[in-house]
Design a protein around this motif. Sequence first.
Motif, PDB file in Angstrom:
ATOM      1  N   GLY A  27      20.681 -12.430 -17.720  1.00 42.27           N
ATOM      2  CA  GLY A  27      19.475 -11.640 -17.857  1.00 42.27           C
ATOM      3  C   GLY A  27      18.244 -12.347 -18.373  1.00 42.27           C
ATOM      4  N   TRP A  28      18.180 -13.652 -18.364  1.00 42.36           N
ATOM      5  CA  TRP A  28      16.986 -14.336 -18.844  1.00 42.36           C
ATOM      6  C   TRP A  28      15.801 -14.179 -17.904  1.00 42.36           C
ATOM      7  N   PHE A  29      16.056 -14.074 -16.620  1.00 46.10           N
ATOM      8  CA  PHE A  29      14.987 -13.980 -15.631  1.00 46.10           C
ATOM      9  C   PHE A  29      14.843 -12.534 -15.165  1.00 46.10           C
ATOM     10  N   ARG A  30      14.561 -11.656 -16.095  1.00 46.68           N
ATOM     11  CA  ARG A  30      14.535 -10.218 -15.838  1.00 46.68           C
ATOM     12  C   ARG A  30      13.435  -9.816 -14.857  1.00 46.68           C
ATOM     13  N   LEU A  31      12.276 -10.431 -14.952  1.00 49.81           N
ATOM     14  CA  LEU A  31      11.147 -10.026 -14.123  1.00 49.81           C
ATOM     15  C   LEU A  31      11.227 -10.553 -12.694  1.00 49.81           C
ATOM     16  N   TRP A  32      12.102 -11.500 -12.427  1.00 50.89           N
ATOM     17  CA  TRP A  32      12.161 -12.116 -11.115  1.00 50.89           C
ATOM     18  C   TRP A  32      12.975 -11.337 -10.112  1.00 50.89           C
ATOM     19  N   SER A  33      13.841 -10.468 -10.548  1.00 54.98           N
ATOM     20  CA  SER A  33      14.819  -9.895  -9.632  1.00 54.98           C
ATOM     21  C   SER A  33      14.635  -8.396  -9.445  1.00 54.98           C
ATOM     22  N   VAL A  34      14.431  -8.002  -8.207  1.00 56.42           N
ATOM     23  CA  VAL A  34      14.370  -6.587  -7.864  1.00 56.42           C
ATOM     24  C   VAL A  34      15.791  -6.035  -7.715  1.00 56.42           C
ATOM     25  N   VAL A  35      16.707  -6.888  -7.286  1.00 55.86           N
ATOM     26  CA  VAL A  35      18.080  -6.469  -7.040  1.00 55.86           C
ATOM     27  C   VAL A  35      18.740  -5.976  -8.333  1.00 55.86           C
ATOM     28  N   SER A  36      18.465  -6.637  -9.431  1.00 58.72           N
ATOM     29  CA  SER A  36      19.097  -6.246 -10.696  1.00 58.72           C
ATOM     30  C   SER A  36      18.586  -4.903 -11.199  1.00 58.72           C
ATOM     31  N   ARG A  37      17.398  -4.512 -10.792  1.00 58.33           N
ATOM     32  CA  ARG A  37      16.833  -3.233 -11.226  1.00 58.33           C
ATOM     33  C   ARG A  37      17.197  -2.071 -10.320  1.00 58.33           C
ATOM     34  N   THR A  38      17.834  -2.352  -9.185  1.00 59.58           N
ATOM     35  CA  THR A  38      18.218  -1.316  -8.237  1.00 59.58           C
ATOM     36  C   THR A  38      19.659  -0.914  -8.491  1.00 59.58           C
ATOM     37  N   SER A  39      19.875   0.344  -8.814  1.00 52.29           N
ATOM     38  CA  SER A  39      21.231   0.797  -9.145  1.00 52.29           C
ATOM     39  C   SER A  39      22.132   0.893  -7.910  1.00 52.29           C
ATOM     40  N   PHE A  40      21.554   0.876  -6.740  1.00 52.38           N
ATOM     41  CA  PHE A  40      22.331   0.950  -5.503  1.00 52.38           C
ATOM     42  C   PHE A  40      23.250  -0.260  -5.329  1.00 52.38           C
ATOM     43  N   PHE A  41      22.841  -1.421  -5.871  1.00 53.92           N
ATOM     44  CA  PHE A  41      23.585  -2.662  -5.696  1.00 53.92           C
ATOM     45  C   PHE A  41      24.482  -2.996  -6.884  1.00 53.92           C
ATOM     46  N   GLY A  43      27.236  -4.073  -9.098  1.00 55.27           N
ATOM     47  CA  GLY A  43      28.472  -4.777  -8.824  1.00 55.27           C
ATOM     48  C   GLY A  43      28.386  -5.764  -7.677  1.00 55.27           C
ATOM     49  N   TYR A  44      27.307  -5.710  -6.889  1.00 64.10           N
ATOM     50  CA  TYR A  44      27.154  -6.584  -5.728  1.00 64.10           C
ATOM     51  C   TYR A  44      25.890  -7.430  -5.807  1.00 64.10           C
ATOM     52  N   GLU A  45      25.348  -7.614  -6.996  1.00 62.99           N
ATOM     53  CA  GLU A  45      24.071  -8.304  -7.146  1.00 62.99           C
ATOM     54  C   GLU A  45      24.115  -9.741  -6.652  1.00 62.99           C
ATOM     55  N   ILE A  46      25.186 -10.461  -6.944  1.00 63.21           N
ATOM     56  CA  ILE A  46      25.280 -11.862  -6.523  1.00 63.21           C
ATOM     57  C   ILE A  46      25.364 -11.949  -5.003  1.00 63.21           C
ATOM     58  N   TYR A  47      26.155 -11.080  -4.396  1.00 62.14           N
ATOM     59  CA  TYR A  47      26.290 -11.099  -2.936  1.00 62.14           C
ATOM     60  C   TYR A  47      24.966 -10.762  -2.252  1.00 62.14           C
ATOM     61  N   VAL A  48      24.266  -9.780  -2.774  1.00 64.20           N
ATOM     62  CA  VAL A  48      22.981  -9.396  -2.190  1.00 64.20           C
ATOM     63  C   VAL A  48      21.976 -10.530  -2.353  1.00 64.20           C
ATOM     64  N   SER A  49      22.000 -11.212  -3.488  1.00 64.92           N
ATOM     65  CA  SER A  49      21.083 -12.336  -3.702  1.00 64.92           C
ATOM     66  C   SER A  49      21.366 -13.474  -2.735  1.00 64.92           C
ATOM     67  N   VAL A  50      22.638 -13.763  -2.484  1.00 62.49           N
ATOM     68  CA  VAL A  50      22.992 -14.815  -1.528  1.00 62.49           C
ATOM     69  C   VAL A  50      22.552 -14.419  -0.115  1.00 62.49           C
ATOM     70  N   VAL A  51      22.735 -13.160   0.233  1.00 59.82           N
ATOM     71  CA  VAL A  51      22.292 -12.689   1.554  1.00 59.82           C
ATOM     72  C   VAL A  51      20.773 -12.796   1.673  1.00 59.82           C
ATOM     73  N   MET A  52      20.049 -12.514   0.599  1.00 63.48           N
ATOM     74  CA  MET A  52      18.595 -12.642   0.627  1.00 63.48           C
ATOM     75  C   MET A  52      18.166 -14.099   0.809  1.00 63.48           C
ATOM     76  N   ILE A  53      18.876 -15.024   0.186  1.00 63.74           N
ATOM     77  CA  ILE A  53      18.565 -16.446   0.366  1.00 63.74           C
ATOM     78  C   ILE A  53      18.812 -16.869   1.809  1.00 63.74           C
ATOM     79  N   ILE A  54      19.923 -16.427   2.380  1.00 64.86           N
ATOM     80  CA  ILE A  54      20.234 -16.763   3.781  1.00 64.86           C
ATOM     81  C   ILE A  54      19.202 -16.146   4.716  1.00 64.86           C
ATOM     82  N   ALA A  55      18.827 -14.902   4.466  1.00 64.98           N
ATOM     83  CA  ALA A  55      17.817 -14.243   5.306  1.00 64.98           C
ATOM     84  C   ALA A  55      16.458 -14.929   5.170  1.00 64.98           C
TER      85      ALA A  55
END
Length: 72
Positions: A27-41, A43-55
């Motif tokens: 949680g040090w980079f709190r302002l950088w991540s929209v995924v961490s603030r979305t309750s829909f994701f 348990g899957y935050e790391i996977y969604v972040s990797v998919v965003m990097i690939i996209a």
Amino acid sequence: MKTFLGFLCFVLLSQGVGGLLYELTDGWFRLWSVVSRTSFFDGYEIYVSVVMIIAGGAMGAASAAVTRRGRV
């Protein structure tokens, strides 16, 4: 079109990297991540972040392909 794809590439890459940094540093980079603030994701935050990097990489490649073909 190239400008839009470049902007989308930047947004996806920065949010993906920010999400990974947020999850890996507890949680040090709190302002950088929209995924961490979305309750829909939850348990899957790391996977969604990797998919965003690939996209984001795919958008960057598409932006480069548009430039090579001569379309602006």
